[in-house]
Write a protein that holds these residues in place. Structure first.
Motif, mmCIF file in Angstrom:
data_model
loop_
_atom_site.group_PDB
_atom_site.id
_atom_site.type_symbol
_atom_site.label_atom_id
_atom_site.label_comp_id
_atom_site.label_asym_id
_atom_site.label_seq_id
_atom_site.Cartn_x
_atom_site.Cartn_y
_atom_site.Cartn_z
ATOM 1 N N ALA A 91 42.024 -8.042 -3.887
ATOM 2 C CA ALA A 91 42.822 -7.329 -4.892
ATOM 3 C C ALA A 91 44.127 -8.095 -5.039
ATOM 4 N N LEU A 92 44.525 -8.357 -6.281
ATOM 5 C CA LEU A 92 45.801 -9.009 -6.567
ATOM 6 C C LEU A 92 46.442 -8.245 -7.711
ATOM 7 N N THR A 93 47.499 -7.530 -7.409
ATOM 8 C CA THR A 93 48.095 -6.642 -8.392
ATOM 9 C C THR A 93 49.609 -6.795 -8.417
ATOM 10 N N SER A 94 50.206 -6.386 -9.513
ATOM 11 C CA SER A 94 51.663 -6.255 -9.619
ATOM 12 C C SER A 94 51.955 -4.771 -9.693
ATOM 13 N N VAL A 95 52.588 -4.285 -8.675
ATOM 14 C CA VAL A 95 52.875 -2.860 -8.558
ATOM 15 C C VAL A 95 54.256 -2.734 -7.925
ATOM 16 N N GLU A 139 52.394 -17.877 -9.247
ATOM 17 C CA GLU A 139 52.979 -18.460 -8.039
ATOM 18 C C GLU A 139 52.168 -18.085 -6.809
ATOM 19 N N TYR A 140 51.707 -16.848 -6.753
ATOM 20 C CA TYR A 140 50.901 -16.420 -5.616
ATOM 21 C C TYR A 140 49.587 -17.211 -5.557
ATOM 22 N N LEU A 141 48.918 -17.332 -6.699
ATOM 23 C CA LEU A 141 47.638 -18.053 -6.733
ATOM 24 C C LEU A 141 47.814 -19.526 -6.372
ATOM 25 N N ALA A 163 46.904 -21.801 -15.603
ATOM 26 C CA ALA A 163 47.873 -22.867 -15.321
ATOM 27 C C ALA A 163 47.897 -23.205 -13.831
ATOM 28 N N ALA A 164 47.482 -22.257 -13.000
ATOM 29 C CA ALA A 164 47.415 -22.484 -11.558
ATOM 30 C C ALA A 164 46.049 -23.012 -11.124
#
Length: 193
Positions: A91-95, A139-141, A163-164
């Protein structure tokens, strides 16, 4: 084995739909807009309110037991039951930080059989004073370099992932351009990876 990163809200669950219909419309009975008309995310301009007011309402829902009671998107849960074992999942979320624990608990409760790790890039909130490690999912990826695909409802996140060096899969929602494919179509394309 292919690794897929899944956004949580509005991909694994129906956060915006649930919040809009159970919280926003209940506290704003004058609102005559339907969920399908939320063509922007965040939808504060459509709702004709300051962004801060929208975020406060959404964050209140995210920290309320209502969030934990949400059911997964049924087609997504069915896909995991049938195909989840063929891939690795994160899971990769912005929260916002204040809601991260509820979000993580929800993911593990409903998808923990397949999604073994929960990662979040905190959404900015003025009152949250925490260290910033990554500004966004891109940035995280780039930093972890172990994800092959990102499934997300936010077109900017898809562009940033690409882009990553991560392939993006845009999950259909009213606020994005994925109009030619249904949720089921997108899930079929993931099965074919």
């Amino acid at each position: 084995m292919i690794t897929i990163a899944w956004d949580v809200d509005d991909v694994l669950n129906d956060l915006m739909f649930q919040w809009f219909n159970t919280t926003w419309k209940a506290t704003h009975p004058e609102c005559n807009i339907d969920y399908k008309n939320l063509s922007e995310n965040p939808p504060h301009r459509i709702l004709n309110v300051p962004k801060e007011q929208y975020l406060e309402s959404l964050d209140t829902f995210r920290t309320d037991p209502s969030y934990c009671r949400m059911t997964p998107v049924s087609a997504v849960k069915d896909w995991f039951i049938l195909h989840g074992h063929r891939f690795r999942h994160i899971a990769l979320t912005s929260v916002p930080f204040v809601a991260a624990a509820s979000s993580a608990s929800w993911v593990i409760t409903h998808f923990g059989q397949w999604i073994r790790t929960y990662h979040f890039v905190p959404s900015y909130r003025a009152e949250s004073h925490i260290p910033t490690y990554d500004q966004n999912k891109q940035e995280y990826l780039k930093r972890i370099q172990q994800v092959d695909y990102l499934v997300d409802d936010n077109e900017d996140n898809i562009k940033d992932a690409e882009a990553a060096g991560v392939k993006g899969i845009l999950f259909p929602r009213p606020w994005n351009s994925q109009k030619s494919k249904s949720i089921e179509d997108v899930l079929k394309s993931i099965s074919a990876l």
